[in-house]
Design an enzyme around this catalytic site. Structure first.
Site, PDB file in Angstrom:
ATOM      1  N   TYR A  77       7.244 -10.183   2.816  1.00 52.32           N
ATOM      2  CA  TYR A  77       7.867  -8.943   2.340  1.00 52.32           C
ATOM      3  C   TYR A  77       9.380  -8.909   2.499  1.00 52.32           C
ATOM      4  CZ  TYR A  77       3.011  -7.531   2.393  1.00 52.32           C
ATOM      5  OH  TYR A  77       1.657  -7.484   2.172  1.00 52.32           O
TER       6      TYR A  77
ATOM      7  N   ASN B   2       5.148   2.020  -5.196  1.00 52.18           N
ATOM      8  CA  ASN B   2       4.626   0.829  -4.534  1.00 52.18           C
ATOM      9  C   ASN B   2       3.459   1.319  -3.683  1.00 52.18           C
ATOM     10  OD1 ASN B   2       3.988  -1.378  -3.002  1.00 52.18           O
ATOM     11  ND2 ASN B   2       6.094  -1.875  -2.441  1.00 52.18           N
TER      12      ASN B   2
ATOM     13  N   HIS C 164      -5.215  -1.783  -4.717  1.00 55.06           N
ATOM     14  CA  HIS C 164      -6.462  -2.500  -4.952  1.00 55.06           C
ATOM     15  C   HIS C 164      -7.705  -1.682  -4.624  1.00 55.06           C
ATOM     16  CE1 HIS C 164      -3.375  -5.521  -4.845  1.00 55.06           C
ATOM     17  NE2 HIS C 164      -3.139  -5.208  -3.591  1.00 55.06           N
TER      18      HIS C 164
ATOM     19  N   HIS D 139       5.880  -4.072  -6.681  1.00 55.59           N
ATOM     20  CA  HIS D 139       5.433  -4.770  -5.471  1.00 55.59           C
ATOM     21  C   HIS D 139       6.515  -5.750  -5.041  1.00 55.59           C
ATOM     22  CE1 HIS D 139       1.423  -3.125  -5.741  1.00 55.59           C
ATOM     23  NE2 HIS D 139       1.467  -3.388  -7.036  1.00 55.59           N
ATOM     24  N   LEU D 140       6.706  -5.850  -3.744  1.00 59.31           N
ATOM     25  CA  LEU D 140       7.661  -6.800  -3.197  1.00 59.31           C
ATOM     26  C   LEU D 140       7.190  -8.233  -3.422  1.00 59.31           C
ATOM     27  CD1 LEU D 140       8.148  -4.857   0.105  1.00 59.31           C
ATOM     28  CD2 LEU D 140       9.944  -5.220  -1.576  1.00 59.31           C
ATOM     29  N   SER D 141       5.920  -8.469  -3.151  1.00 63.55           N
ATOM     30  CA  SER D 141       5.339  -9.801  -3.318  1.00 63.55           C
ATOM     31  C   SER D 141       4.698  -9.894  -4.715  1.00 63.55           C
ATOM     32  CB  SER D 141       4.298 -10.070  -2.232  1.00 63.55           C
ATOM     33  OG  SER D 141       3.174  -9.236  -2.404  1.00 63.55           O
TER      34      SER D 141
END
Length: 146
Positions: free
Chosen positions: A24, A75, A81, A101-103
């Protein structure tokens, strides 16, 4: 006066900077908020920046955004999910909504490859670390200006 852009942050994002920095990054949520505020102001917008670890509170914030915001950047973190409730709240919006999303979830565990949120938003930006927020802000403003 233009309504602010809501930037909504889900579970565990309050731990940014210390939680799995190899995934992250080192930026804290406060760092991201400051950068987003500066970028938005330079483009003529204000932001409302919120975070909660509680699914119902995130739904409440999205419902508030229906009348108080010009756009939403979200985010949802792990709720991406799992949360039909957040999906359903996002579906009520008549304003641009950008999932960030960061990733890059598609490169991670298989359970992260399904996004209930993606089905309810205008678009998704992921995998650019803290820059995902800046890119989401730029996308939202571009949509508002067209």
């Amino acid at each position: 006066m233009t309504k602010p852009i809501y930037i909504i942050n889900g579970t565990n994002l309050n731990l940014l900077g210390t939680r799995e920095p190899e995934i992250y990054g080192a930026d804290t949520l406060a760092d991201i908020e400051k950068a987003c505020g500066n970028s938005a102001k330079a483009l003529g917008f204000d932001i409302v920046f919120k975070q909660s670890n509680v699914e119902g509170e995130l739904v409440d914030i999205i419902q508030e955004a229906r009348t108080m915001a010009s756009a939403v950047i979200i985010n949802p973190a792990a709720y991406t999910h799992t949360s039909v409730a957040i999906h359903d709240a996002l579906k009520t919006l008549d304003i641009p909504a950008i999932e960030i999303h960061l990733s890059q979830p598609a490169k991670r565990e298989s359970f992260r490859r399904r996004s209930y949120v993606a089905e309810a938003v205008t678009g998704t930006i992921s995998g650019f670390g803290a820059n995902s927020y800046e890119l989401g802000l730029q996308a939202a403003i571009k949509l508002l200006n067209t």
